[in-house]
Design a protein around this motif. Structure first.
Motif, short mmCIF file in Angstrom:
data_model
loop_
_atom_site.label_atom_id
_atom_site.label_comp_id
_atom_site.label_asym_id
_atom_site.label_seq_id
_atom_site.Cartn_x
_atom_site.Cartn_y
_atom_site.Cartn_z
N SER A 17 0.82 -1.20 0.00
CA SER A 17 0.00 0.00 0.00
C SER A 17 0.86 1.26 0.00
O SER A 17 0.58 2.22 -0.73
CB SER A 17 -0.92 -0.01 1.22
OG SER A 17 -1.70 1.14 1.27
N SER A 20 2.51 1.57 -3.44
CA SER A 20 1.50 1.97 -4.41
C SER A 20 1.17 3.45 -4.27
O SER A 20 1.03 4.16 -5.26
CB SER A 20 0.24 1.12 -4.23
OG SER A 20 -0.75 1.51 -5.15
N ASP A 24 1.67 6.21 -7.12
CA ASP A 24 0.54 7.04 -7.57
C ASP A 24 0.89 8.52 -7.48
O ASP A 24 0.59 9.30 -8.38
CB ASP A 24 -0.70 6.75 -6.75
CG ASP A 24 -1.32 5.39 -7.05
OD1 ASP A 24 -0.98 4.80 -8.09
OD2 ASP A 24 -2.14 4.94 -6.23
N ARG A 80 -5.84 -5.08 -10.75
CA ARG A 80 -4.42 -4.74 -10.89
C ARG A 80 -3.92 -5.03 -12.30
O ARG A 80 -3.09 -4.29 -12.84
CB ARG A 80 -3.56 -5.48 -9.86
CG ARG A 80 -3.84 -5.08 -8.44
CD ARG A 80 -3.62 -3.61 -8.22
NE ARG A 80 -3.93 -3.29 -6.84
CZ ARG A 80 -3.89 -2.08 -6.35
NH1 ARG A 80 -3.56 -1.07 -7.12
NH2 ARG A 80 -4.19 -1.87 -5.10
N GLY A 117 -7.46 1.42 -8.65
CA GLY A 117 -6.51 1.25 -7.55
C GLY A 117 -7.17 1.46 -6.22
O GLY A 117 -6.86 0.84 -5.22
#
Length: 117
Positions: A17, A20, A24, A80, A117
């Motif tokens: 997380s 990610s 992002d 994903r 996402g």
């Protein structure tokens, strides 16, 4: 911290997380920089900035769908893979000369990807 150090599943989820989220954020920064290099930079930067907010508005709806989904693992993997495919499309399309329709396509890919996402 104790759970993070001793629970492998929890550690994996938290680390994924965080990575990610970093990815992002970096992508959104690069996308706004790309928008500022287009001939219609004022419009592009404004749209790109607003597009980063839209998935947050949709988070309640997507969260509800995620809670109601049977076979959550399968759908997580599928979303994903869809995200990866969208980033592949984005990587190819971003090399083309900047036009308004192309930028709107990139913006749509960005919004769909962030929503997945």
């Amino acid at each position: 911290m104790h759970d993070y150090l001793h629970n492998r599943g929890y550690r994996t989820l938290i680390t994924a997380s965080v990575l990610s989220g970093i990815g992002d954020s970096l992508y959104n920064i690069v996308f706004i920089i790309y928008a500022s290099t287009t001939p219609f930079k004022t419009l592009a930067v404004s749209l790109a900035s607003m597009a980063t907010f839209l998935p947050n508005l949709l988070s309640m709806v997507t969260g509800y769908w995620a809670d109601e989904t049977p076979r959550k693992t399968r759908w997580m993997i599928l979303t994903r893979l869809v995200q990866a495919a969208l980033f592949g499309v984005l990587a190819v399309v971003i090399t083309l000369p900047a036009t308004v329709p192309l930028f709107l396509l990139l913006l749509l890919v960005n919004i769909v990807s962030d929503t997945c996402g």
